[in-house]
Design an enzyme around this catalytic site. Structure first.
Site, PDB file in Angstrom:
ATOM      1  N   LEU A  14       0.808  -1.216   0.000  1.00  0.00           N
ATOM      2  CA  LEU A  14       0.000   0.000   0.000  1.00  0.00           C
ATOM      3  C   LEU A  14       0.841   1.266   0.000  1.00  0.00           C
ATOM      4  O   LEU A  14       1.962   1.299   0.492  1.00  0.00           O
ATOM      5  CB  LEU A  14      -0.927   0.008   1.215  1.00  0.00           C
ATOM      6  CG  LEU A  14      -1.810  -1.226   1.398  1.00  0.00           C
ATOM      7  CD1 LEU A  14      -2.653  -1.084   2.658  1.00  0.00           C
ATOM      8  CD2 LEU A  14      -2.673  -1.477   0.181  1.00  0.00           C
ATOM      9  N   ASP A  15       0.238   2.324  -0.534  1.00  0.00           N
ATOM     10  CA  ASP A  15       0.894   3.635  -0.507  1.00  0.00           C
ATOM     11  C   ASP A  15       0.227   4.520   0.546  1.00  0.00           C
ATOM     12  O   ASP A  15      -0.596   4.046   1.335  1.00  0.00           O
ATOM     13  CB  ASP A  15       0.880   4.283  -1.897  1.00  0.00           C
ATOM     14  CG  ASP A  15      -0.525   4.540  -2.432  1.00  0.00           C
ATOM     15  OD1 ASP A  15      -1.491   4.550  -1.649  1.00  0.00           O
ATOM     16  OD2 ASP A  15      -0.644   4.745  -3.655  1.00  0.00           O
ATOM     17  N   ILE A  16       0.549   5.782   0.544  1.00  0.00           N
ATOM     18  CA  ILE A  16       0.034   6.708   1.547  1.00  0.00           C
ATOM     19  C   ILE A  16      -1.484   6.844   1.494  1.00  0.00           C
ATOM     20  O   ILE A  16      -2.129   7.174   2.476  1.00  0.00           O
ATOM     21  CB  ILE A  16       0.732   8.087   1.408  1.00  0.00           C
ATOM     22  CG1 ILE A  16       0.491   8.936   2.639  1.00  0.00           C
ATOM     23  CG2 ILE A  16       0.288   8.791   0.143  1.00  0.00           C
ATOM     24  CD1 ILE A  16       1.365  10.168   2.720  1.00  0.00           C
ATOM     25  N   PHE A  17      -2.081   6.537   0.340  1.00  0.00           N
ATOM     26  CA  PHE A  17      -3.536   6.618   0.176  1.00  0.00           C
ATOM     27  C   PHE A  17      -4.240   5.313   0.574  1.00  0.00           C
ATOM     28  O   PHE A  17      -5.437   5.184   0.415  1.00  0.00           O
ATOM     29  CB  PHE A  17      -3.887   6.998  -1.258  1.00  0.00           C
ATOM     30  CG  PHE A  17      -3.296   8.320  -1.658  1.00  0.00           C
ATOM     31  CD1 PHE A  17      -3.761   9.514  -1.113  1.00  0.00           C
ATOM     32  CD2 PHE A  17      -2.254   8.367  -2.566  1.00  0.00           C
ATOM     33  CE1 PHE A  17      -3.201  10.729  -1.465  1.00  0.00           C
ATOM     34  CE2 PHE A  17      -1.695   9.579  -2.926  1.00  0.00           C
ATOM     35  CZ  PHE A  17      -2.158  10.765  -2.373  1.00  0.00           C
TER      36      PHE A  17
END
Length: 137
Positions: A14-17
Site C-alpha cells: 500500500l501507498d500513503i492513500f
C-alpha cells in the site's frame, strides 16, 4: 493458453492513500509472467542456449484500486508474435468483485547474451507460441 495466479494484497503493497502503489502492479504482473513461463516451459532451455526474454515495453492502464486484503488475480496470455518479439496481455482482476483493476501489454524480445542484441526466436518456440495463440482465440 492462459495462466492465472492469485496475490493477496498485504500492508507493504500500500501507498500513503492506503491502496496498492502503482509500482507494485509491475511486481504483480512480473509474478504472473514468471508463473506463465513456468507452465509454458520457456525458461531454463532458453538460458542454456544463451538466450533470454528481455522486456522492451510495458503499457499499463489502471482501472480500479486494489485495497488491503483484496485477492487479486493476474491473468496472463500471449497476444502477438513477431520474428524476434512476443507480446503478452495481462489483466489484474479483483477475485471477489470481478472488477478489472489493471491491464497491461508487455513486449519481450528474444535476447542473445553473447551478441548483446535481439535475435529471431528459435523456430520451436515460435511454433509453440503460435499454438498457444491459436488456443486462446
Amino acid at each position: 493458453m492462459i495462466n492465472i495466479i492469485q496475490i493477496k494484497v498485504r500492508g507493504y503493497h500500500l501507498d500513503i492513500f492506503q491502496h496498492v502503489n502503482n509500482a507494485r502492479y509491475l511486481e504483480f504482473l512480473e509474478e504472473g509472467r514468471w508463473a506463465f513461463f513456468d507452465e509454458f516451459g520457456a525458461g531454463t532451455e532458453l538460458m542454456e542456449q544463451g538466450l533470454a526474454w528481455a522486456v522492451v515495453n510495458i503499457n499499463i492502464d489502471f482501472r480500479a484500486e486494489g485495497n488491503f486484503a483484496d485477492v487479486l488475480e493476474v491473468h496472463t496470455q500471449f497476444s502477438k508474435l513477431g520474428n524476434r518479439s512476443v507480446t503478452m496481455k495481462q489483466r489484474i482482476m479483483n477475485a471477489k468483485t470481478d472488477t478489472l483493476v489493471a491491464e497491461a501489454d508487455v513486449t519481450y524480445v528474444c535476447f542473445s547474451k553473447e551478441k548483446k542484441a535481439a535475435v529471431p526466436l528459435p523456430d520451436d518456440y515460435k511454433m509453440k507460441i503460435q499454438k498457444a495463440l491459436e488456443e486462446s482465440d
